[in-house]
Structure formats: C-alpha cells, structure tokens
Design an enzyme around this catalytic site. Structure first.
Site, PDB file in Angstrom:
ATOM      1  N   SER A 278       0.755  -1.192   0.109  1.00 17.71           N
ATOM      2  CA  SER A 278       0.047  -0.045  -0.284  1.00 17.71           C
ATOM      3  C   SER A 278       0.723   1.180  -0.104  1.00 17.71           C
ATOM      4  CB  SER A 278      -0.723   0.032   1.233  1.00 17.71           C
ATOM      5  OG  SER A 278      -0.035   0.022   2.548  1.00 17.71           O
TER       6      SER A 278
ATOM      7  N   THR B 263      -0.912   0.870  -6.729  1.00 18.69           N
ATOM      8  CA  THR B 263      -1.012   0.242  -5.485  1.00 18.69           C
ATOM      9  C   THR B 263      -2.430   0.685  -4.749  1.00 18.69           C
ATOM     10  OG1 THR B 263      -0.194  -0.060  -3.144  1.00 18.69           O
ATOM     11  CG2 THR B 263       0.279   2.035  -4.140  1.00 18.69           C
ATOM     12  N   TYR B 264      -2.594   0.878  -3.584  1.00 18.12           N
ATOM     13  CA  TYR B 264      -3.715   1.437  -3.073  1.00 18.12           C
ATOM     14  C   TYR B 264      -3.303   2.179  -1.660  1.00 18.12           C
ATOM     15  CZ  TYR B 264      -3.198  -2.590   0.330  1.00 18.12           C
ATOM     16  OH  TYR B 264      -2.852  -3.453   1.268  1.00 18.12           O
TER      17      TYR B 264
ATOM     18  N   GLY C 275       5.339  -2.321   1.363  1.00 20.41           N
ATOM     19  CA  GLY C 275       5.581  -3.574   0.696  1.00 20.41           C
ATOM     20  C   GLY C 275       6.561  -3.451  -0.730  1.00 20.41           C
ATOM     21  N   SER C 276       6.353  -4.323  -1.642  1.00 20.76           N
ATOM     22  CA  SER C 276       7.152  -4.438  -2.728  1.00 20.76           C
ATOM     23  C   SER C 276       7.432  -3.046  -3.321  1.00 20.76           C
ATOM     24  CB  SER C 276       6.599  -5.352  -3.800  1.00 20.76           C
ATOM     25  OG  SER C 276       5.665  -5.219  -4.274  1.00 20.76           O
ATOM     26  N   ALA C 277       6.432  -2.128  -3.238  1.00 21.72           N
ATOM     27  CA  ALA C 277       6.467  -0.839  -3.987  1.00 21.72           C
ATOM     28  C   ALA C 277       7.796  -0.073  -3.429  1.00 21.72           C
ATOM     29  CB  ALA C 277       5.168  -0.255  -3.939  1.00 21.72           C
TER      30      ALA C 277
END
Length: 127
Positions: A25, A57-58, A73-75
C-alpha cells in the site's frame, strides 16, 4: 460513451518513508486523502519524478496532519524517502457526468502541507 478521466491528483508530494516489510500500500496523511477525495483502499497510481518509476497500489490512512507519504511492501523498491511523487486516481464517467467533471488537484509544499487546491491544469505554452 464512457471515458476514464483523472479524478484526483496529489502533485509533487515528498515520500517520507519506504517500508519494504509493511503490508503493501501507500500510507497517505488523512488530510491529503480528504482534500483529494481519495478513499482508503482506493487504487492509486504513483509516478516517481526522481527515477521515472510508475506503479499502482492502494491508499491507506496515515495520521492526520503528519505529512506522511509511506510507500510500502514491494513498491518500497520503487521509491525512497525524499523522492518527489505524483499520486493520481482515475474514474469512469458517462457523457452527462463529464459535463460537470472537474478533478481535485492538490498542491503541497516540501512538508506535504497543502498550499493550493485546484480543478484545472493550465494550458501548456509552446516553448
């Protein structure tokens, strides 16, 4: 006919955190979410001005008034603290809705505090 149009934009926010191990996110200061009419868990596109990365993403809420923009996260591999980001949302509008549509454009300072709100992007002049 339906068209996908810009709904909201947080222009040139500064990433404050990048947390690889936080559940995915992007945490966004609740004041900014409200100003831009972005709902928690809404899909967002993020464009990193520093490195050209573009990803989806969100949104989740960060503490109101904190100025937090945390890419998680991965972002987190695509943004670092201090990077300048543009965060946008899009929506689908029919022709009747388009007649009244104006995107919510939010401009901030280097601390992610709102300095200006708008609904139109100026015409780009020829160089």
């Amino acid at each position: 006919m339906q068209r996908t149009m810009l709904k909201s934009k947080l222009h040139r926010v500064t990433a404050t955190h990048a947390d690889l191990h936080y559940e995915g996110s992007c945490a966004i200061d609740e004041d900014l979410l409200e100003a831009a009419n972005i709902k928690e868990y809404e899909q967002i596109d993020i464009w990193n001005v520093n490195n050209g990365e573009r990803f989806t993403t969100y949104a989740i809420r960060a503490e109101r008034g904190s100025g937090v923009i945390s890419v998680n996260g991965s972002a987190a591999r695509r943004a670092a603290p201090g990077d300048i980001l543009i965060i946008a949302t899009f929506a689908v509008y029919n022709e009747v809705e388009l007649a009244k549509h104006e995107p919510d454009l939010i401009y901030v300072d280097t601390q992610n505090r709102i300095v200006r709100r708008g609904h139109k992007i100026p015409v780009q002049a020829a160089a």
